[in-house]
Design a protein around this motif. Structure first.
Motif, PDB file in Angstrom:
ATOM      1  N   ASN A  39      39.661  28.568  40.391  1.00 19.14           N
ATOM      2  CA  ASN A  39      40.093  29.401  41.213  1.00 19.14           C
ATOM      3  C   ASN A  39      40.898  30.569  40.750  1.00 19.14           C
ATOM      4  O   ASN A  39      40.799  31.559  41.755  1.00 19.14           O
ATOM      5  CB  ASN A  39      41.463  28.428  41.760  1.00 19.14           C
ATOM      6  N   GLU A  43      40.521  34.351  42.476  1.00 22.40           N
ATOM      7  CA  GLU A  43      41.715  35.193  42.641  1.00 22.40           C
ATOM      8  C   GLU A  43      41.427  36.872  41.869  1.00 22.40           C
ATOM      9  O   GLU A  43      41.843  37.524  42.548  1.00 22.40           O
ATOM     10  CB  GLU A  43      42.854  34.642  42.084  1.00 22.40           C
ATOM     11  N   PHE A 373      43.590  29.543  50.649  1.00 24.29           N
ATOM     12  CA  PHE A 373      42.200  29.018  50.533  1.00 24.29           C
ATOM     13  C   PHE A 373      42.253  28.040  51.937  1.00 24.29           C
ATOM     14  O   PHE A 373      43.073  27.351  52.362  1.00 24.29           O
ATOM     15  CB  PHE A 373      42.285  28.110  49.418  1.00 24.29           C
ATOM     16  N   TYR A 386      34.315  26.916  50.613  1.00 24.48           N
ATOM     17  CA  TYR A 386      35.820  27.158  50.199  1.00 24.48           C
ATOM     18  C   TYR A 386      36.142  28.480  50.007  1.00 24.48           C
ATOM     19  O   TYR A 386      35.428  29.199  49.063  1.00 24.48           O
ATOM     20  CB  TYR A 386      36.107  26.309  49.203  1.00 24.48           C
ATOM     21  N   GLY A 388      38.770  31.745  49.575  1.00 27.56           N
ATOM     22  CA  GLY A 388      39.932  32.413  49.178  1.00 27.56           C
ATOM     23  C   GLY A 388      40.106  33.733  49.862  1.00 27.56           C
ATOM     24  O   GLY A 388      39.402  34.436  49.795  1.00 27.56           O
ATOM     25  N   CYS A 407      38.231  38.412  51.480  1.00 26.46           N
ATOM     26  CA  CYS A 407      37.886  36.906  51.414  1.00 26.46           C
ATOM     27  C   CYS A 407      36.603  36.529  50.330  1.00 26.46           C
ATOM     28  O   CYS A 407      35.865  37.614  50.331  1.00 26.46           O
ATOM     29  CB  CYS A 407      37.608  35.918  52.612  1.00 26.46           C
ATOM     30  N   ASP A 409      33.866  33.236  48.954  1.00 26.47           N
ATOM     31  CA  ASP A 409      33.691  31.873  48.936  1.00 26.47           C
ATOM     32  C   ASP A 409      33.690  31.550  47.561  1.00 26.47           C
ATOM     33  O   ASP A 409      33.037  31.894  46.676  1.00 26.47           O
ATOM     34  CB  ASP A 409      32.601  31.600  49.642  1.00 26.47           C
ATOM     35  N   MET A 434      43.967  24.983  45.297  1.00 27.04           N
ATOM     36  CA  MET A 434      43.980  25.423  46.196  1.00 27.04           C
ATOM     37  C   MET A 434      44.851  24.974  47.484  1.00 27.04           C
ATOM     38  O   MET A 434      45.300  25.781  48.244  1.00 27.04           O
ATOM     39  CB  MET A 434      42.471  25.274  46.789  1.00 27.04           C
ATOM     40  N   THR A 438      48.096  27.422  48.884  1.00 26.78           N
ATOM     41  CA  THR A 438      48.249  27.706  50.491  1.00 26.78           C
ATOM     42  C   THR A 438      49.271  27.365  51.315  1.00 26.78           C
ATOM     43  O   THR A 438      49.597  27.667  52.036  1.00 26.78           O
ATOM     44  CB  THR A 438      46.837  27.215  51.002  1.00 26.78           C
TER      45      THR A 438
END
Length: 627
Positions: A39, A43, A373, A386, A388, A407, A409, A434, A438
């Motif tokens: 993640n 980011e 997310f 998924y 972000g 964004c 994925d 995630m 969020t």
């Protein structure tokens, strides 16, 4: 992948694999990342996109005379059918779509911002996507000013007439944190004039389409009293709940009876109090969206009560006076008294666009350093992806404004099946991260000065000052918070909550009967959570000339918040929040977590403070319709 370092050479390509590098998943799976999360890799790519877009804006805003080079998203001549993606595409290119009807200067600026982020998108795709482009996963950016959009990969796709990415769930979710929204709409007989009832219903539907699983909402329709209420408590805006709410809108009578403001406004506070008591709330920022085209009595005592209740529950009011006969006195004062914005709306104006753009208010006032997310099904393949999403900001002034949302994925880094097959509960940790980031409440600070600037962006009629002067508001430098004032991120209070759980609450009342903290617990809370408790020094004049940059990620790379503090509701995988490796103090072990939480279950008769993470969510999946 086509080279971005030598753009003049059309047939020059490169490969990270050929040059000896590997994709992030392979490195992570081999243990080369240490404690760094996948993640965090996603980011970092989003932060790179943010840097490129914001830098392009700084360089080109107000001085764009020529269009930057871009590849049109529509009528792709070099796209070929890809069976894995279920569409024609060109993975070596990034596509740009300009929303029709925008001015030349705005389109030029959007093209230069698109060019900047396209280079980053290509680099990410070259490193992370497989050689056969068989793994589905998108990168995309939408521009706030023009509604234009850029997407990797370039696909043979043109949006339908009326499409606007700014009113898609992923866009508003990326721009803002969790929030509670109560939509209050006049359905009296006068709404039949100029088809106002149709416009109101369309606008209400558009608002619902900007909300996602981390948000809670309900709808109140009124005429001579309360005509209809969707739910007596707020509900999480899951895909299923959103569909039910939209269906409910179609079943209502939108043009019957007289007009009464007092009853529906009293109902707003009844619903919010009941929601907090039952734990049916995001526990973060709250807003009421109040639309009317009529006239009704509302005296000084009513205004004072609305102000007191709004302050108690930390509610901002967005009010809309529709048409020439609407009461602007009541609607404007409700907004001015309660940290909101008043919108005078003519019958010829685009009510849907005006009301659905409310989220820009939260984007300006919130710190957004980590992505939001979401889980969704790809429209072409039905694969679960998924995403972000991170807001891009104009940082040329202390009070930033929204430039757009980018964004990526997580699927671009690896097939989700491979991630779930990794040992040591790696997927459970990623999913918990995630969900955590969020659902975390975002700090928001808008001074009266900042609010007046936002109101002026709507119209001079929306300004609230007694002697409001547009020129002075534009040039005024607003006070700001001391940037050295922070929360202690690792602190958990005596009842099991992180600092951000207190955003919007009065920490000085923690030791009262309502919250039942000890005096020492309250003192520790106010010492460790100064930012969330609203105890930071307000500097006037503000010594800063630009928006504060993000210093570090708020994504955890070690311990999931569910293992340390009180959490509720479900996470991104549609099951109760849980602790990956072993049961925490307040959450079960993930292997023992329930599949989901019913929206009908809750904590009736239990009062929670507004800031607690107590969302009750049944589904986190929605259908993405951007390709």
């Amino acid at each position: 992948m086509r080279s971005v370092l030598f753009p003049g050479v059309k047939d020059l390509y490169f490969s990270y694999g050929t040059c000896g590098s590997t994709d992030s998943f392979s490195s992570w799976a081999a243990g080369n990342f240490g404690s760094i999360s996948v993640n965090l890799v996603a980011e970092s790519y989003l932060q790179s996109s943010r840097s490129q877009i914001e830098d392009a804006y700084r360089k080109n805003a107000g001085s764009v005379s020529l269009e930057c080079i871009y590849t049109s998203q529509c009528s792709c001549q070099n796209c070929v059918q890809n069976s894995a993606w279920g569409q024609k595409l060109n993975a070596a290119e990034v596509g740009t779509w300009f929303k029709p009807g925008k001015g030349t200067e705005g389109q030029h600026l959007a093209s230069c911002m698109s060019k900047a982020v396209a280079d980053t998108f290509r680099r990410v795709a070259a490193k992370e996507s497989d050689a056969q482009t068989s793994r589905v996963g998108y990168q995309y950016f939408a521009d706030q000013a023009s509604g234009s959009m850029i997407t990797w990969p370039l696909a043979d796709w043109c949006p339908a007439t009326g499409y606007d990415p700014r009113f898609r769930p992923w866009y508003a979710a990326g721009a803002t944190g969790p929030k509670d929204i109560v939509v209050v709409v006049d359905v009296s007989g006068s709404m039949n004039v100029a088809n106002r009832y149709q416009k109101s219903q369309q606008a209400t539907a558009a608002i619902l389409n900007t909300l996602v699983w981390k948000d809670f909402a309900t709808i109140i329709l009124f005429n001579r009293g309360t005509a209809s209420v969707y739910s007596e408590v707020l509900v999480p805006v899951t895909n299923t709940n959103r569909e039910n709410m939209l269906k409910w809108l179609d079943e209502q009578n939108w043009k019957m009876g007289g007009t009464n403001f007092k009853v529906p406004i009293e109902k707003v506070f009844t619903v919010i109090e009941a929601s907090v008591t039952a734990g049916k709330t995001s526990t973060c920022q709250r807003a009421v969206m109040f639309l009317t085209d009529g006239q009704a009595e509302f005296d000084e005592a009513d205004f004072l009560q609305a102000k007191q209740k709004s302050s108690e529950w930390d509610i901002a009011w967005f009010t809309y006076a529709l048409g020439t006969g609407a009461n602007t006195k009541v609607t404007k004062r409700l907004a001015c008294d309660n940290k909101g914005i008043f919108y005078p709306v003519s019958d010829t104006a685009d009510l849907t666009q005006i009301m659905a753009a409310y989220y820009a208010y939260f984007a300006v006032g919130q710190a957004s350093c980590s992505p939001s997310f979401s889980r969704y099904a790809d429209a072409n393949t039905a694969q679960i992806l998924y995403a972000g999403c991170l807001p891009m900001l104009d940082r040329t002034a202390y009070n930033s404004s929204l430039l757009g949302v980018a964004c990526m994925d997580v699927n671009m880094l690896s097939p989700i099946g491979q991630l779930k097959a990794q040992p040591n509960l790696a997927w459970e940790q990623l999913a918990c991260e995630m969900s955590d980031v969020t659902k975390k409440c975002r700090h928001m600070h808008l001074t009266d000065c900042s609010l007046e600037k936002l109101r002026l962006q709507v119209s001079t009629e929306s300004m609230c000052g007694v002697s409001a002067n547009a020129a002075s508001v534009q040039t005024q430098k607003c006070p700001c918070l001391d940037r050295n004032c922070k929360d202690e991120e690792s602190f958990v209070d005596e009842r099991g909550y992180f600092c951000d759980a207190w955003i919007g609450d009065d920490c000085s009342k923690a030791a009262t009967e309502k919250w039942s903290y000890s005096q020492s617990g309250q003192a520790m809370l106010m010492q460790k959570c100064k930012l969330s408790c609203g105890l930071c020094e307000l500097k006037d004049p503000c010594p800063y000339t630009d928006t504060e940059e993000c210093s570090s990620s708020t994504l955890s790379s070690s311990t999931c918040r569910a293992c340390q503090s009180k959490v509720s509701g479900v996470g991104i995988d549609d099951r109760a929040m849980c602790c990956p490796d072993k049961a925490g103090t307040y959450a079960p072990k993930c292997a023992e977590a329930t599949p989901g939480v019913s929206t009908s279950s809750g904590t009736a008769n239990m009062v929670i403070h507004i800031g607690t993470l107590s969302c009750v969510i049944t589904s986190v999946e929605w259908i993405k319709q951007v390709l």
